[in-house]
Design a protein around this motif. Structure first.
Motif, short mmCIF file in Angstrom:
data_model
loop_
_atom_site.label_atom_id
_atom_site.label_comp_id
_atom_site.label_asym_id
_atom_site.label_seq_id
_atom_site.Cartn_x
_atom_site.Cartn_y
_atom_site.Cartn_z
N ALA A 112 0.89 -1.17 0.00
CA ALA A 112 0.00 0.00 0.00
C ALA A 112 0.93 1.21 0.00
CB ALA A 112 -0.92 0.00 1.21
N LEU A 113 1.26 1.68 -1.18
CA LEU A 113 2.31 2.69 -1.33
C LEU A 113 1.77 3.94 -2.02
CD1 LEU A 113 5.21 0.38 -2.58
CD2 LEU A 113 4.72 1.09 -0.23
N GLY A 114 2.30 5.10 -1.64
CA GLY A 114 1.91 6.35 -2.29
C GLY A 114 0.41 6.56 -2.23
N LEU A 141 11.16 10.36 -5.68
CA LEU A 141 10.95 10.69 -7.09
C LEU A 141 10.91 12.20 -7.32
CD1 LEU A 141 8.12 8.08 -7.83
CD2 LEU A 141 10.59 7.83 -8.24
N GLY A 142 11.28 12.95 -6.29
CA GLY A 142 11.22 14.40 -6.41
C GLY A 142 9.82 14.94 -6.29
N LEU A 143 8.93 14.16 -5.68
CA LEU A 143 7.53 14.54 -5.53
C LEU A 143 7.15 14.56 -4.05
CD1 LEU A 143 6.13 12.25 -8.38
CD2 LEU A 143 6.46 14.73 -8.50
N MET A 166 7.35 10.45 5.36
CA MET A 166 7.36 11.16 4.08
C MET A 166 8.75 11.59 3.68
SD MET A 166 3.95 13.52 4.42
CE MET A 166 2.56 12.89 5.35
N TRP A 167 9.56 12.06 4.64
CA TRP A 167 10.88 12.61 4.31
C TRP A 167 11.92 11.53 4.01
CZ3 TRP A 167 11.09 16.82 8.73
CH2 TRP A 167 10.17 17.83 8.41
N THR A 168 11.72 10.34 4.54
CA THR A 168 12.64 9.25 4.23
C THR A 168 12.12 8.38 3.09
OG1 THR A 168 11.63 7.70 5.82
CG2 THR A 168 13.40 9.14 6.63
N GLY A 169 10.81 8.35 2.90
CA GLY A 169 10.22 7.50 1.88
C GLY A 169 10.29 6.03 2.18
#
Length: 264
Positions: A112-114, A141-143, A166-169
């Motif tokens: 369950a990503l993005g 991804l720069g988003l 969010m900041w580490t992804g």
């Protein structure tokens, strides 16, 4: 109605919607979003349908937005802004799902990503198989999240943890998601849908009007002052005094039997 991207099943008391794009790891495109909204709208006025279950496959619930549709010509940026703001079905799905009047339960197996996590977050309850992985990897991804994640996730797990995700992804496990109170239940792999059905069955056994009213008051009250939220609760609670289901509930309690709620 036949669908291209989803599979819809009507159960006894709830609706099940499966995102069915295995070749794309269940990423969402315009067609997917439109079909989900159509399937949910079709049962919103049906009293016999008390909840909706959203699910994917064993490998992935949803891996976000299908980027193949996200193409913009050099001279079309403002047109796409209007499209995204007004008519894009993916954006409409994320805006409309929180306002749906019936509980939405998300069953997550695999990824369950993005946008897939954001889709789960705009529902009401999340059940995860122990193999589930959650994350908002847009930063890599720069988003950044664009389906409400910057608003829904901090409200659920707090700002520090949300910022870290969010900041580490980074992806987190189902167990960690439970520790964060992001999910309601973690079950053995492959059993998330069955647990979601158990919840839907429990909800369906209760009076649907109080379920609808409490859903609305809880969701709206989060952004209200405490006094305003309590006033809203008192007002809608009072309305239930005049329902037939209230009379049925009290009568069934006195007669020591299961109530027959009809949503009226």
């Amino acid at each position: 109605m036949s669908y291209e991207d989803i599979v819809v099943e009507q159960a006894d008391g709830w609706l099940e919607i499966q995102i069915n794009r295995p070749d794309k790891l269940n990423s969402i495109r315009e067609t997917t979003a439109w079909e989900i909204m159509e399937a949910m709208a079709a049962v919103e006025m049906e009293r016999s349908c008390r909840a909706v279950i959203l699910k994917g496959s064993d490998k992935a619930f949803c891996t976000g937005i299908d980027t193949s549709e996200f193409t913009i010509e050099d001279n079309e940026y403002f047109d796409f802004y209007r499209f995204r703001r007004r008519t894009r079905k993916v954006n409409q799905l994320f805006r409309e799902l929180p306002n749906y009047t019936k509980p939405v339960i998300t069953a997550v197996e695999g990824f369950a990503l993005g946008g897939g996590l954001e889709l789960a977050l705009v529902g009401d309850l999340i059940v995860a198989g122990e193999n589930a992985k959650f994350g908002l990897p847009e930063i890599k991804l720069g988003l950044m999240p664009g389906g409400g994640g910057t608003q829904t996730l901090p409200r659920l797990i707090g700002k520090p943890l949300a910022k870290k995700m969010m900041w580490t992804g980074r992806r987190i496990s189902a167990a960690k998601a439970r520790d964060f109170r992001l999910v309601n239940h973690v079950v053995p792999a492959g059993q998330a849908v069955e647990k979601a059905r158990e919840l839907a069955r429990s909800i369906a056994a209760n009076a649907p009007l109080p379920v609808m009213f409490t859903k609305g008051v809880i969701d709206r009250g989060e952004d209200m002052a405490l006094a305003d939220g309590m006033t809203a609760e008192a007002d809608v609670s009072f309305l239930l005094y005049f329902t037939r289901d209230r009379q049925e509930g009290l009568q069934a309690f006195r007669e020591k039997r299961a109530p027959n709620f009809r949503g009226e």
